[in-house]
Design an enzyme around this catalytic site. Sequence first.
Site, PDB file in Angstrom:
ATOM      1  N   GLY A 183     -49.632  27.898  -8.954  1.00 39.05           N
ATOM      2  CA  GLY A 183     -49.874  29.280  -8.564  1.00 39.05           C
ATOM      3  C   GLY A 183     -51.112  29.468  -7.714  1.00 39.05           C
ATOM      4  CB  CYS A 184     -53.849  27.552  -6.649  1.00 40.01           C
ATOM      5  SG  CYS A 184     -54.331  27.702  -8.358  1.00 40.01           S
ATOM      6  CD  GLN A 185     -52.926  31.011   0.567  1.00 38.89           C
ATOM      7  OE1 GLN A 185     -53.858  30.800   1.320  1.00 38.89           O
ATOM      8  NE2 GLN A 185     -52.331  32.180   0.500  1.00 38.89           N
ATOM      9  CB  SER A 186     -56.809  26.102  -2.553  1.00 42.47           C
ATOM     10  OG  SER A 186     -57.205  26.921  -3.630  1.00 42.47           O
ATOM     11  CB  SER A 217     -50.990  33.012  -4.932  1.00 44.95           C
ATOM     12  OG  SER A 217     -51.386  33.220  -3.610  1.00 44.95           O
TER      13      SER A 217
END
Lengths: 406, 139
Positions: free
Chosen positions: B50-53, B119
């Site tokens: 759930g992270c963009q990074s 996110s």
Amino acid sequence: MFDVNQIRKDFPILREQVYGKPLVYLDNGATTQKPRRVVEVMNEYYLRYNSNVHRGVHYLSNKCTDANERARTVVRDYIHAGETEEVIFTRGTTESINLVAYTFGEAFIHAGDEIVVTEMEHHANIVPWQMLCERKGAELKVVPFKDNGELDMEAFAGLMNGRVKLVAVAYVSNVLGTVNPVKRIIDAAHAVGAYALVDAAQAIQHIPIDVRELDCDFLAFSGHKIYGPTGVGVLYGKRELLEQMPPWQGGGEMIKEVRFEKTTYNELPFKFEAGTPDFIGVIGLGEAIEYVKSVGLDEIAAHEHGLIAYAMERIRQVPRIILYGDAPGKSSVVSFGLEGMHHFDLGTLLDKMGIAVRTGQLCADPVMSHYGVTGMVRASLAMYNTEEEIDALCAGLKKIERIFKM
Amino acid sequence: MTIEEIQNQIVDEFSMLDDWMDKYAYLIEIGNGMAPMDEAHKTDDNLIKGCQSRVWFYAELRDDGRLYFTADSDAIITKGIAGLLIRVFSGQPPKDIVNANLDFIDKIGLTQHLSPTRSNGLLSMVKQIKYYALAYAGK
């Protein structure tokens, strides 16, 4: 006379502040803002005339039906289609492409056939074809692009052969801004007996489009990228093809007669418009196109050309900048990164300065893979953007670059 | 120091930075100053979803009965936020971590990073830390 400051007054959101700073909206490739008159006409229809289309005998229903069909003629004229029957309303570009993949795909694609896309397509112009290929045992072929963002037209020519049944290509790349030579591509597809679909999601708001001159078999776009509402889009298709394609979704509106033995289908374009359509969205889209026409697409294009040239020149001067996509004549998209910095960090800090950009894979993983990056930052322009906003972006980038150097 | 005390300390530090740019510069500094994560722990299992990074979190229960965290991210602001979380939670008893109330995030003005729709993973990071703690709390 095009006056950007007058134009900006038509878009109330542009006066908003974020974190106490004036909004600099540079995420138009994702969605454009709406001029007041689009919102007002939709409000008016909801508040005064709302009634289901193509069904009622009563005044309100007729009023909405007329407006819905008037919008269809507005779209027809805007893309220079020959007939309103060739203009099908969908939920957006993605649904338009899926409609073709399912129904054209059902009737025209067989095992061993080839479908050609390009390396720079949005996922929405890749995945429906992959799914179709899987269903039918067909094969997906990919035209690569060069590092400057131009399509490799030699490689494209090499892929053209009698097995190719469809070429699906973006008019303008949503990441690189490249304006692809779609006319050449369409002609080459036709020369080997293939059909051609144009994804015009990033072109419809920037470039005058004439589907008959292009001779494309299908063209798809979304309303919300041309200053219209979300949830409505268009599929243009040539009548003779649409006639041969089976319906996609079943339900109301798309039928002529329902018998348990056999149901017969409605005429074009209703054959492909099952269920109650988003007619107020359609009316909003018609109004948005009328608005674009009133400003003048040629004037808009001239303003945006000047702006993108200015943006490219200015951004290039930011230390450690990496630009992606520098094809001649590129359209209103600048994708970039800063050396050694994550796109998410950049986007976060720009956001705090009131500058709205897109970050991430930009729905184009293959383009990210091409450059070997996990994501980019994208600034995308619209008619209401100004050189001052580009300056704000560049000043912001320079400031960020300094913070990271510390 | 207890989780509560460390949180108060962080709030104090951030309160001295009134400009948001300074706050982010401080986060970047924290991120840059973090002890490197053992490459062997940067696995898909330790990747936070759930992270963009990309963010990795690893937890280890030592003999003193406390949980120790290491983390890394390819985005430096995210890494800085992870660094703050490590400062708050690393070396704490699992039960305290499970029961901890994270009010410092709001107080230092990073609440926007808590939204699940952003996110960017702060919420996912906190969740992951709590999962680790929950798993070890019973032991």
